[in-house]
Design a protein around this motif. Structure first.
Motif, PDB file in Angstrom:
ATOM      1  N   HIS A 317       0.813  -1.210   0.000  1.00 53.15           N
ATOM      2  CA  HIS A 317       0.000   0.000   0.000  1.00 53.15           C
ATOM      3  C   HIS A 317       0.852   1.268   0.000  1.00 53.15           C
ATOM      4  CE1 HIS A 317      -3.388  -2.693   1.383  1.00 53.15           C
ATOM      5  NE2 HIS A 317      -3.852  -2.091   0.307  1.00 53.15           N
ATOM      6  N   ASN A 318       2.083   1.174   0.485  1.00 53.85           N
ATOM      7  CA  ASN A 318       2.998   2.309   0.355  1.00 53.85           C
ATOM      8  C   ASN A 318       3.307   2.555  -1.122  1.00 53.85           C
ATOM      9  OD1 ASN A 318       4.807   4.353   0.827  1.00 53.85           O
ATOM     10  ND2 ASN A 318       6.143   3.175   2.162  1.00 53.85           N
ATOM     11  N   GLN A 319       3.590   1.474  -1.852  1.00 52.58           N
ATOM     12  CA  GLN A 319       3.859   1.608  -3.285  1.00 52.58           C
ATOM     13  C   GLN A 319       2.610   2.055  -4.039  1.00 52.58           C
ATOM     14  OE1 GLN A 319       5.514  -2.062  -4.699  1.00 52.58           O
ATOM     15  NE2 GLN A 319       7.492  -1.746  -3.700  1.00 52.58           N
ATOM     16  N   TYR A 320       1.466   1.562  -3.618  1.00 48.33           N
ATOM     17  CA  TYR A 320       0.217   1.931  -4.276  1.00 48.33           C
ATOM     18  C   TYR A 320      -0.033   3.437  -4.163  1.00 48.33           C
ATOM     19  CZ  TYR A 320      -4.836   2.118  -5.173  1.00 48.33           C
ATOM     20  OH  TYR A 320      -6.081   2.427  -5.663  1.00 48.33           O
ATOM     21  N   GLU A 323       2.299   5.259  -6.488  1.00 42.86           N
ATOM     22  CA  GLU A 323       1.855   5.174  -7.880  1.00 42.86           C
ATOM     23  C   GLU A 323       0.676   6.104  -8.143  1.00 42.86           C
ATOM     24  OE1 GLU A 323       1.049   1.083  -8.496  1.00 42.86           O
ATOM     25  OE2 GLU A 323       3.162   0.493  -8.656  1.00 42.86           O
ATOM     26  N   ARG A 324      -0.209   6.242  -7.168  1.00 41.69           N
ATOM     27  CA  ARG A 324      -1.328   7.167  -7.336  1.00 41.69           C
ATOM     28  C   ARG A 324      -0.848   8.608  -7.375  1.00 41.69           C
ATOM     29  NH1 ARG A 324      -6.683   5.838  -3.952  1.00 41.69           N
ATOM     30  NH2 ARG A 324      -5.386   6.388  -2.149  1.00 41.69           N
ATOM     31  N   ALA A 325       0.233   8.901  -6.636  1.00 36.86           N
ATOM     32  CA  ALA A 325       0.731  10.272  -6.566  1.00 36.86           C
ATOM     33  C   ALA A 325       1.598  10.635  -7.772  1.00 36.86           C
ATOM     34  CB  ALA A 325       1.520  10.474  -5.272  1.00 36.86           C
ATOM     35  N   PHE A 326       2.441   9.700  -8.227  1.00 38.05           N
ATOM     36  CA  PHE A 326       3.427  10.037  -9.264  1.00 38.05           C
ATOM     37  C   PHE A 326       3.263   9.242 -10.551  1.00 38.05           C
ATOM     38  CE2 PHE A 326       5.505  10.759  -5.118  1.00 38.05           C
ATOM     39  CZ  PHE A 326       5.743  12.123  -5.228  1.00 38.05           C
ATOM     40  N   GLY A 327       2.360   8.281 -10.570  1.00 41.04           N
ATOM     41  CA  GLY A 327       2.148   7.493 -11.779  1.00 41.04           C
ATOM     42  C   GLY A 327       2.878   6.161 -11.708  1.00 41.04           C
ATOM     43  N   ALA A 328       2.251   5.108 -12.251  1.00 34.27           N
ATOM     44  CA  ALA A 328       2.828   3.769 -12.189  1.00 34.27           C
ATOM     45  C   ALA A 328       4.115   3.663 -12.993  1.00 34.27           C
ATOM     46  CB  ALA A 328       1.805   2.737 -12.695  1.00 34.27           C
ATOM     47  N   ALA A 329       4.166   4.315 -14.156  1.00 38.62           N
ATOM     48  CA  ALA A 329       5.361   4.224 -15.003  1.00 38.62           C
ATOM     49  C   ALA A 329       6.569   4.847 -14.308  1.00 38.62           C
ATOM     50  CB  ALA A 329       5.103   4.918 -16.342  1.00 38.62           C
ATOM     51  N   PHE A 330       6.370   6.002 -13.675  1.00 38.18           N
ATOM     52  CA  PHE A 330       7.470   6.678 -12.982  1.00 38.18           C
ATOM     53  C   PHE A 330       7.994   5.802 -11.844  1.00 38.18           C
ATOM     54  CE2 PHE A 330       8.892   9.298  -9.415  1.00 38.18           C
ATOM     55  CZ  PHE A 330       9.900  10.036 -10.014  1.00 38.18           C
ATOM     56  N   MET A 331       7.090   5.232 -11.032  1.00 36.70           N
ATOM     57  CA  MET A 331       7.518   4.411  -9.908  1.00 36.70           C
ATOM     58  C   MET A 331       8.164   3.121 -10.383  1.00 36.70           C
ATOM     59  SD  MET A 331       7.019   6.236  -7.359  1.00 36.70           S
ATOM     60  CE  MET A 331       7.628   4.967  -6.246  1.00 36.70           C
ATOM     61  N   SER A 332       7.715   2.592 -11.517  1.00 35.08           N
ATOM     62  CA  SER A 332       8.335   1.390 -12.062  1.00 35.08           C
ATOM     63  C   SER A 332       9.782   1.674 -12.443  1.00 35.08           C
ATOM     64  CB  SER A 332       7.556   0.889 -13.278  1.00 35.08           C
ATOM     65  OG  SER A 332       8.166  -0.243 -13.841  1.00 35.08           O
ATOM     66  N   ARG A 333      10.030   2.836 -13.065  1.00 40.97           N
ATOM     67  CA  ARG A 333      11.409   3.200 -13.419  1.00 40.97           C
ATOM     68  C   ARG A 333      12.260   3.374 -12.162  1.00 40.97           C
ATOM     69  NH1 ARG A 333       8.721   6.583 -17.109  1.00 40.97           N
ATOM     70  NH2 ARG A 333       9.117   8.404 -15.772  1.00 40.97           N
ATOM     71  N   LYS A 334      11.687   3.991 -11.127  1.00 44.40           N
ATOM     72  CA  LYS A 334      12.435   4.199  -9.884  1.00 44.40           C
ATOM     73  C   LYS A 334      12.771   2.866  -9.226  1.00 44.40           C
ATOM     74  CE  LYS A 334      13.096   7.680  -8.101  1.00 44.40           C
ATOM     75  NZ  LYS A 334      14.270   8.589  -8.155  1.00 44.40           N
ATOM     76  N   ARG A 335      11.844   1.921  -9.252  1.00 45.07           N
ATOM     77  CA  ARG A 335      12.114   0.613  -8.645  1.00 45.07           C
ATOM     78  C   ARG A 335      13.169  -0.140  -9.440  1.00 45.07           C
ATOM     79  NH1 ARG A 335       6.472   0.834  -7.180  1.00 45.07           N
ATOM     80  NH2 ARG A 335       5.821  -0.031  -9.188  1.00 45.07           N
ATOM     81  N   ASP A 336      13.106  -0.054 -10.776  1.00 47.88           N
ATOM     82  CA  ASP A 336      14.126  -0.711 -11.600  1.00 47.88           C
ATOM     83  C   ASP A 336      15.500  -0.131 -11.298  1.00 47.88           C
ATOM     84  OD1 ASP A 336      12.235  -2.298 -12.764  1.00 47.88           O
ATOM     85  OD2 ASP A 336      11.998  -1.047 -14.555  1.00 47.88           O
TER      86      ASP A 336
END
Length: 399
Positions: A317-320, A323-336
């Motif tokens: 839920h922290n990641q969720y 993703e709601r705040a910054f977008g799923a694509a942005f957070m996916s790049r940050k996690r990668d």
């Protein structure tokens, strides 16, 4: 209830309907797995208030733990290799077969393995896999001789060697989160069964010896209770800091992402050590593990580490929220990017350990001692090789 009474049907009709039901059940199972795989891939369990797909299946869908684990594993494998859906629906593979094949399937061998496993029993598929993927060596399992339950009850409270914790049944494999078989012995007592290695057994014996004046019987239950008290105290100090909050201390962080000790303590107590995410239907997430301190307002948008500005969230839920705040694509790049940085750091750490290990082996240290000392030297990751060698040698001298 009349639909469950089949006494009025002829033998031929019963057999025919059974075959039809089995065929429909296979198709339903394949469709069910497809839905589980889709919910899992979209992480739809997160906005519903669950920290994992497993929790969603068990708590929301009311599936048993074992059935949920098996179906999630099969669904993930079938999503990667869609031919599994078809094989299940047509009855060429059963659910257990899919779970057995799943860890070994690759794009290169999937077609061959599926063809070889079709219409095979569980035992036959296990033989197929053992032939294709032989284990390096068999795992030795030592199971001590145990007395009958009536005889075990005659042991003294300090008895260790033949306790239920070493029963053969406790050596069966379980899910990673499994603690041990707990059985209600009385309204306020539980029976705990687990297998422990020799090193843990030695520590238990040593603890019993140290507590011999306070606990002459060496009752394992009391030793475990005291050990958990000490462990919890240490873990709380690590998680919340060593000092209790003081009124004169500021409740605002100095560094943007640093959460002060008093804020961590207050937030943990306020949220009662549980994820605070609430779904649209009002269900609060029940997760109490892998909790993180989350900024209500993201730091990038001015969020501050105050008591009212922080909350507890599980990892999902922290990641969720991110993703709601910054977008799923942005957070996916940050996690990668974070995974790449961790992989590089682990690779460098492994190289440092190997350097120290080679040096210690060159000095004649035993392999097991050298490995422990080399791992200890990683407590000084920024030190030179010479400094880490000295630290490793000091570690060995103390032992």
């Amino acid at each position: 209830m009349r639909e469950y009474s089949l006494a009025h049907l002829s033998d031929a009709v019963v057999l025919l309907e059974l075959a039809e039901l089995i065929a429909r059940d296979r198709v339903t199972t394949a469709i069910l797995l497809a839905h589980i795989a889709e919910v899992d891939a979209r992480r739809l369990y997160v906005p519903a208030g669950y920290p994992s797909m497993f929790a969603y299946c068990v708590d929301e869908l009311q599936i048993s733990e074992d059935a949920a684990s098996k179906r999630i594993q099969a669904a993930r494998a079938a999503r990667q290799f869609p031919a599994l859906f078809v094989a299940l629906a047509h009855g060429r593979l059963h659910l257990t077969a899919v779970c057995l094949l799943a860890p070994h399937l690759t794009p290169e061998n999937a077609d061959e393995l599926l063809e070889g496993a079709e219409n095979r029993s569980k035992a036959e598929i296990q033989q197929l896999l053992a032939h294709r993927f032989p284990a390096p060596e068999g795992r030795a399992i030592v199971r001590p001789m145990t007395a009958a339950p009536a005889e075990r009850s005659q042991h003294a409270p300090a008895h260790v060697a033949g306790e239920p914790s070493l029963l053969a049944g406790a050596l069966e494999e379980h899910a990673p989160a499994h603690v041990g078989d707990t059985e209600v012995a009385s309204p306020e007592r539980f029976l705990l069964q687990l297998a422990i290695p020799t090193s843990t057994h030695d520590k238990l014996r040593y603890a019993q010896a140290l507590l011999s004046h306070a606990l002459p019987t060496g009752d394992v239950a009391h030793v475990l209770d005291r050990a958990l008290d000490a462990l919890i105290t240490r873990l709380e100090k690590r998680k919340f800091g060593g000092k209790a909050p003081h009124k004169s201390q500021p409740r605002m962080s100095i560094r943007s992402r640093y959460v002060p000790v008093q804020v961590r303590r207050a937030v943990w107590q306020r949220d009662q050590g549980q994820c605070t995410f609430v779904s649209q239907c009002g269900r609060r997430c029940t997760a109490r593990k892998f909790l993180e301190f989350d900024h209500v307002e993201p730091v990038a948008r001015g969020g501050r580490a105050t008591e009212t500005g922080m909350r507890l969230r599980c990892r999902a839920h922290n990641q969720y929220e991110a993703e709601r705040a910054f977008g799923a694509a942005f957070m996916s790049r940050k996690r990668d990017e974070a995974r790449r940085v961790r992989a590089e750091a682990q690779s460098k750490a492994k190289e440092r350990v190997q350097d120290v290990l080679a040096g210690l082996r060159g000095l004649g240290c035993r392999a097991d001692e050298a490995h422990r000392a080399a791992e200890f030297s990683e407590t000084l990751p920024d030190a030179t090789l010479e400094e880490r060698m000295r630290a490793a040698l000091r570690f060995l001298s103390r032992r």
